[in-house]
Design an enzyme around this catalytic site. Structure first.
Site, short mmCIF file in Angstrom:
data_model
loop_
_atom_site.label_atom_id
_atom_site.label_comp_id
_atom_site.label_asym_id
_atom_site.label_seq_id
_atom_site.Cartn_x
_atom_site.Cartn_y
_atom_site.Cartn_z
N GLU A 33 0.69 -1.21 -0.03
CA GLU A 33 -0.15 0.01 -0.03
C GLU A 33 0.96 1.16 0.02
OE1 GLU A 33 -3.52 -0.31 2.60
OE2 GLU A 33 -2.41 -1.93 3.48
N ARG A 262 5.41 -12.88 9.83
CA ARG A 262 6.34 -11.40 9.25
C ARG A 262 7.66 -11.42 10.22
NH1 ARG A 262 2.79 -6.78 11.71
NH2 ARG A 262 4.95 -5.71 10.90
N LYS A 272 3.86 0.73 10.63
CA LYS A 272 4.28 1.91 9.67
C LYS A 272 3.54 3.17 10.43
CE LYS A 272 3.69 0.70 4.74
NZ LYS A 272 2.79 0.55 3.69
#
Length: 559
Positions: A33, A262, A272
């Site tokens: 994104e 992850r 983020k």
């Protein structure tokens, strides 16, 4: 560029799919994104997705770079360009496979209309708070919205009017009609579309309704004929919804979602949102601050892409969440630079040494190899005169027994040059050594110490006449604890006050002319790189420390 990778459960699945004929090709995707800069965790996904494509070139494999740009309020072209640069820097190429979810907005809309016509989607007038309450919780089933049984015709009309811009933000949404009693909360009539009167970086003002990520993502995969949709474990509970959209929309293919753990690192935050907060509150100098785990940050710090790829391969792909010691990443960086980085001399805390018996010639040249184990990297000529700078810590007025560097009456070799003996020294008003006087031992360049002379160490130096000044930034870990996310007062309370120290150093002449991005080892000090943004060859020398020669944090942990 293709590097062998050890097998893992994802690669085993793909190999089996090819062997059984389920797939004749492999198409993966990296779908960021564009709402922030990528970080080292994304590097793991990049290496996985692009790596699998490279490993299966025999079946015309492909990895797409696709921007999931479905939220115009947070996305910017700046982030798109930075992501492209990061992927290329890591050594990967998407070829013709560059896509934007926003280019599929028409297809998403058609799928939503299809669901409405099938009685599987409806327009809801409830507020976000009302919807949250009516969905229940893991122990209480959801209750139907009062608008859940609207007719197909009414829903089609309302959705068309949403698209036409007749309603305000939050006034209406489109929801899927799935199962309000499902133990999986994601299946309790999730929102498909919301109203946002925002300008989009790619489509401008063409749309005022935007699809939710969970709705758009499987449709993107299907439209691009992705065979294996690889994502992290937090999306595991979303997989039934992913499959529901694939099964109930008119899609051209059926991708398979597979989840993996992850990457989490000690002394680091990966969110983020938290990284954005650090940037916006000026806790760091920007997204490319060398203390951040962003790919642009570690690039500016001098991490080689080869070391990052090796680290990602070493960490591997598993189904189990865990945290990797950041020292492992630093080890791979140090290991790569040890073999590849040329050596140079820089003095970070200088004190001047006057060589009192220097010859009448004002300047001499000594030849020093650029790498101790790699003669292919050649050698360089380094000027030396009657005055040189050395590190303050390489001189002690009253040295202990195992100190083999310079002291009153002691000998030490100048790297690549003469052996010298300290004859005297001076102090300033504060009691600090301000000047050292020494004499050279003639004939000792490239030769052993004369009989009766003890010289057991060589020190680096910079010529006072030809050396230059440089701004040297000593970067360290941004946080002072292993798990900043778990800090009692929040991650901002454990920022390491010593994460950046700036000194004016003396550097040998060649370093002043080095290009931006030049990696080297400051001998006996650490690995450094000329700054990508502020270093200007021959005008302003700026160096960033990439990593220390040794892991000083391991010693602290041991204590």
């Amino acid at each position: 560029m293709s590097e062998p990778s050890k097998s893992d459960f994802i690669r085993d699945i793909i190999a089996d799919d090819l062997a059984t004929g389920k797939h004749s090709t492999v198409i993966t995707r990296f779908p960021p994104e564009p709402n922030g800069y990528l970080h080292i965790g994304h590097a793991k996904s990049i290496c996985l997705n692009f790596g699998i494509a490279l490993e299966n070139e025999g079946v015309k494999a492909q990895c797409n770079l696709r921007f999931d740009d479905t939220n115009p309020e947070k996305e910017e072209t700046e982030y798109v360009e930075s992501i492209k640069e990061d992927v290329k820097w890591l050594g990967f190429d998407w070829g013709e496979g560059l896509y934007f979810a926003s280019n599929y907005f028409g297809f998403f809309h058609d799928c939503a209309v299809h669901l409405i016509r099938e009685g599987k989607a409806y327009v809801d007038d409830q507020t976000a708070e009302e919807m949250k309450h009516s969905r229940g919780n893991v122990n209480v089933p959801g209750t139907p919205s009062p608008f859940r049984d609207r007719t197909v015709e009414e829903n089609l009309d309302l959705f068309a009017r949403m698209k036409a811009g007749e309603f305000k933000e939050g006034e209406k949404v489109l929801r899927a009609k799935i199962d309000l009693a499902s133990p999986n909360m994601n299946l309790r009539d999730p929102v498909l579309y919301r109203i946002l009167h925002s300008h989009h970086h790619n489509t401008g003002d063409a749309w005022c309704i935007y699809p939710m990520y969970d709705f758009a993502h499987p449709l993107e995969d299907a439209l691009e004929h992705i065979t294996h949709s690889l994502c992290t474990l937090e999306f595991e509970n979303h997989r039934p919804l992913y499959d529901w959209f694939i099964d109930n929309c008119p899609v051209p293919s059926k991708p398979r979602q597979i989840e993996f753990a992850r990457l989490n690192l000690t002394y680091t935050v990966m969110s983020k949102r938290k990284l954005l907060q650090l940037v916006q509150e000026n806790r760091v100098s920007g997204w490319d601050d060398p203390r951040l785990p962003t790919i642009s940050g570690i690039r500016r710090r001098g991490y080689p892409p080869e070391a990052v790829r090796h680290f990602c391969k070493r960490v591997g792909i598993t189904k189990f969440n865990g945290t990797t010691d950041v020292a492992l990443l630093e080890f791979d960086v140090r290991d790569h630079l040890n073999a590849s980085a040329q050596r140079r001399m820089a003095v970070l805390d200088p004190v001047k040494v006057v060589l009192e018996n220097w010859s009448a010639e004002p300047l001499a040249i000594v030849e020093i190899p650029n790498h101790p184990q790699n003669p292919e990297l050649g050698a360089r000529d380094v000027p030396i005169s009657g005055e040189v700078w050395i590190e303050r810590e390489d001189f002690m007025e009253d040295p202990p027994k195992k100190f083999f560097r310079l002291g009153p009456g002691r000998h030490v070799r100048l790297r690549g040059g003469h052996i010298i003996r300290c004859t005297s020294f001076e102090k300033d008003a504060a009691g600090n050594v301000s000047l050292i006087r020494a004499e050279i031992l003639p004939g000792t360049v490239g030769a052993d110490a004369p009989e009766g002379v003890e010289c057991r160490a060589a020190i680096h130096w910079v010529d006072a006449a030809t050396g230059a000044d440089a701004e040297v930034r000593i970067y360290d870990r941004l946080f002072s604890v292993e798990s900043p996310d778990d800090a009692d007062g929040g991650f901002l309370t454990v920022i390491n006050p010593d994460s950046l120290k700036t000194v004016t150093a003396k550097i040998e002449p060649s370093l002043a002319e080095a290009p931006a991005g030049f990696n080297c080892q400051f001998e006996r000090v650490g690995y450094f790189v000329t700054d990508l943004k502020e270093h200007r060859p021959g005008v302003k020398a700026v160096f960033n420390r990439t990593v220390a020669l040794k892991d000083s944090w391991a010693k602290q942990a041991g204590k």
